[in-house]
Design a protein around this motif. Structure first.
Motif, short mmCIF file in Angstrom:
data_model
loop_
_atom_site.label_atom_id
_atom_site.label_comp_id
_atom_site.label_asym_id
_atom_site.label_seq_id
_atom_site.Cartn_x
_atom_site.Cartn_y
_atom_site.Cartn_z
N VAL A 224 0.86 -1.18 0.00
CA VAL A 224 0.00 0.00 0.00
C VAL A 224 0.90 1.24 0.00
N SER A 225 0.53 2.21 -0.80
CA SER A 225 1.32 3.44 -0.89
C SER A 225 0.38 4.64 -0.94
N LEU A 226 0.84 5.77 -0.41
CA LEU A 226 0.09 7.01 -0.53
C LEU A 226 0.98 8.08 -1.16
N ASP A 227 0.36 8.89 -1.97
CA ASP A 227 1.01 10.07 -2.53
C ASP A 227 0.36 11.28 -1.88
N ILE A 228 0.88 11.68 -0.72
CA ILE A 228 0.38 12.89 -0.05
C ILE A 228 0.85 14.10 -0.87
N SER A 229 -0.04 15.08 -1.04
CA SER A 229 0.24 16.17 -1.98
C SER A 229 -0.06 17.53 -1.36
N ASP A 230 0.79 18.50 -1.65
CA ASP A 230 0.59 19.90 -1.27
C ASP A 230 0.03 20.62 -2.49
N ARG A 231 -1.24 21.01 -2.43
CA ARG A 231 -1.92 21.63 -3.56
C ARG A 231 -1.75 23.14 -3.59
N GLY A 232 -0.88 23.68 -2.75
CA GLY A 232 -0.75 25.13 -2.66
C GLY A 232 0.03 25.79 -3.78
N GLY A 233 0.88 25.04 -4.45
CA GLY A 233 1.64 25.59 -5.57
C GLY A 233 2.76 26.52 -5.14
N ARG A 234 3.41 27.09 -6.14
CA ARG A 234 4.53 28.01 -5.92
C ARG A 234 4.03 29.42 -5.60
N PRO A 235 4.83 30.18 -4.87
CA PRO A 235 4.50 31.60 -4.72
C PRO A 235 4.78 32.34 -6.02
N PRO A 236 4.14 33.49 -6.24
CA PRO A 236 4.37 34.23 -7.48
C PRO A 236 5.78 34.81 -7.54
N GLY A 237 6.19 35.16 -8.78
CA GLY A 237 7.52 35.75 -8.97
C GLY A 237 8.56 34.69 -9.21
N GLY A 238 9.76 35.13 -9.54
CA GLY A 238 10.86 34.20 -9.76
C GLY A 238 10.72 33.46 -11.06
N ARG A 370 12.98 30.39 1.66
CA ARG A 370 12.24 29.15 1.87
C ARG A 370 10.81 29.26 1.32
N LEU A 371 10.15 28.09 1.22
CA LEU A 371 8.76 28.05 0.77
C LEU A 371 7.89 28.75 1.80
N PRO A 372 7.13 29.78 1.40
CA PRO A 372 6.36 30.55 2.38
C PRO A 372 5.00 29.92 2.67
N PRO A 373 4.35 30.33 3.76
CA PRO A 373 2.97 29.89 4.01
C PRO A 373 2.05 30.32 2.89
N LEU A 374 1.02 29.52 2.66
CA LEU A 374 0.07 29.83 1.61
C LEU A 374 -0.65 31.15 1.84
#
Length: 379
Positions: A224-238, A370-374
């Protein structure tokens, strides 16, 4: 010279050819896993989903009978997988057969190396895969889950007409991989954490340019495997990229695996037998069978091995079905994981992963890279 060669050929053909010893059959199906026993990771054989047999100790006991030759045991699961089809499988069968025939898995007659599953710690069975490959959007019910009914139907129709080749992405291994009972950590400030239950296929032999027609021969087993995912995406810019698979898939604890691996001979054909489900806090979110898959598991292996060599212990996940948190098709609204909830993911015939969900700690100050909060860039 011709006479000499002819006589030699006759001699070879007439000589008895030694027959290879036939591998025994197992008295019971079994699974294999990694467990914390005596404070150390220990490879074990799982019987009846309730008993763990310490492999090294069981083999030592078996070899007290001089009719069994000495065979070195694997140091870890990766070595077990690599050696399974090269002489180790018959020994595991012999251990199981000896325990069953002697009646030593009964509650009153178990040796010290046989434990109740509840009495040992269950670790990720593979510590750790060399690589993890996940199939993206490989179930028709997962196509355009956020669209209208008409848009979903059209998206699935188009995929049936034009299946193309699979889409695979890498997922991290150490750090991301956790086992049964380990917490899924929602990263600080990332409040769109999603679930995806998948069949984890463990490669058993090195594979390069393997045909789908022959792919089953390169499989060790399934988990059994899970692909937990962060749906928040990248911050704008860059960098001007529309998506970021590292952000979406790469956080710590985002690759639960286990609770153990069933060798393929005890599971059968996943394209016929697969039945995977996932619930959150007792509410079923996903259910799927293999008939919903766009590309078969064997096609995934053909595609992956045409790009990179697969090695024993590598994992290919078959993708997930409809019912993920970001989708609106099943529940009518999006719904993401919350601290304090519990994920239960099951694949019939393999096992169940039970995973608590917790909030990640707030990190200390950084430089802004670093990756910022959504909440800093999305409503």
């Amino acid at each position: 010279m011709r006479i000499t060669l002819a006589l030699a050929s006759i001699f070879v053909l007439a000589s008895p050819i030694p027959l290879l010893a036939q591998a025994p059959t197992s008295a019971e199906p079994f699974k294999v896993g990694t467990f914390e026993i005596g404070g150390a990771p220990t490879v074990g054989i799982v019987l009846r989903d309730s008993l763990v047999v310490e492999l090294n100790a069981a083999n030592t006991a078996l070899e007290m009978d001089s009719s069994y030759p000495a065979i070195p045991m694997p140091a870890d699961m990766l070595e077990l997988i690599g050696r399974y089809e090269y002489g180790l499988k018959p020994r595991l069968y012999e251990i199981v057969n000896d325990l069953v025939a002697s009646g030593r898995i009964g509650a009153d007659s178990r040796p010290d190396f046989v434990h109740e599953v509840a009495d040992v710690g269950t670790l990720p069975p593979l510590m750790y895969p060399g690589k993890i490959l996940n199939a993206a959007v490989n179930f028709y019910t997962h196509v355009n889950e956020t669209g209208s009914p008409e848009e979903r139907a059209e998206g699935r129709r188009q995929r049936r007409v034009n299946r193309g080749v699979p889409y695979l992405f890498f997922k991290p291994s150490r750090g991301a991989v956790i086992g049964d009972g380990d917490p899924v950590v929602i990263p600080y400030g990332r409040d769109r954490t999603d679930w995806e239950v998948e069949l984890g296929t463990v490669i058993g032999r090195a594979a390069k340019y393997v045909s789908a027609a022959d792919a089953e021969n390169y499989i060790f087993g399934y988990m059994v495997s899970l692909d937990i995912s962060d749906r928040g995406g990248r911050p704008p810019g860059g960098a001007p990229f529309q998506s970021d698979w590292f952000v979406g898939k790469g956080h710590d604890t985002f690759a639960p695996q286990g609770p153990w691996i069933i060798p393929k001979e005890f599971y059968g054909d996943p394209m016929e037998n697969l039945h995977q489900t996932l619930s959150v806090d007792g509410v079923q979110m996903q259910e799927a069978r293999a008939g919903d898959m766009i590309h078969s598991l064997y096609e995934l292996i053909e595609y992956a091995s045409s790009i990179v060599t697969l090695y024993p212990g590598d994992v290919i996940n078959n993708g997930t079905s409809g019912g993920v948190g970001m989708g609106t098709a099943v529940r009518g609204e999006q719904r993401f994981l919350q601290p304090g909830e519990e994920i239960v993911a099951t694949i019939e015939g393999i096992g169940t992963l039970t995973l608590p969900v917790v909030a990640g700690d707030e990190p200390g100050p950084g430089t802004g890279a670093r990756l910022p909060p959504l909440s800093t860039y999305r409503d």
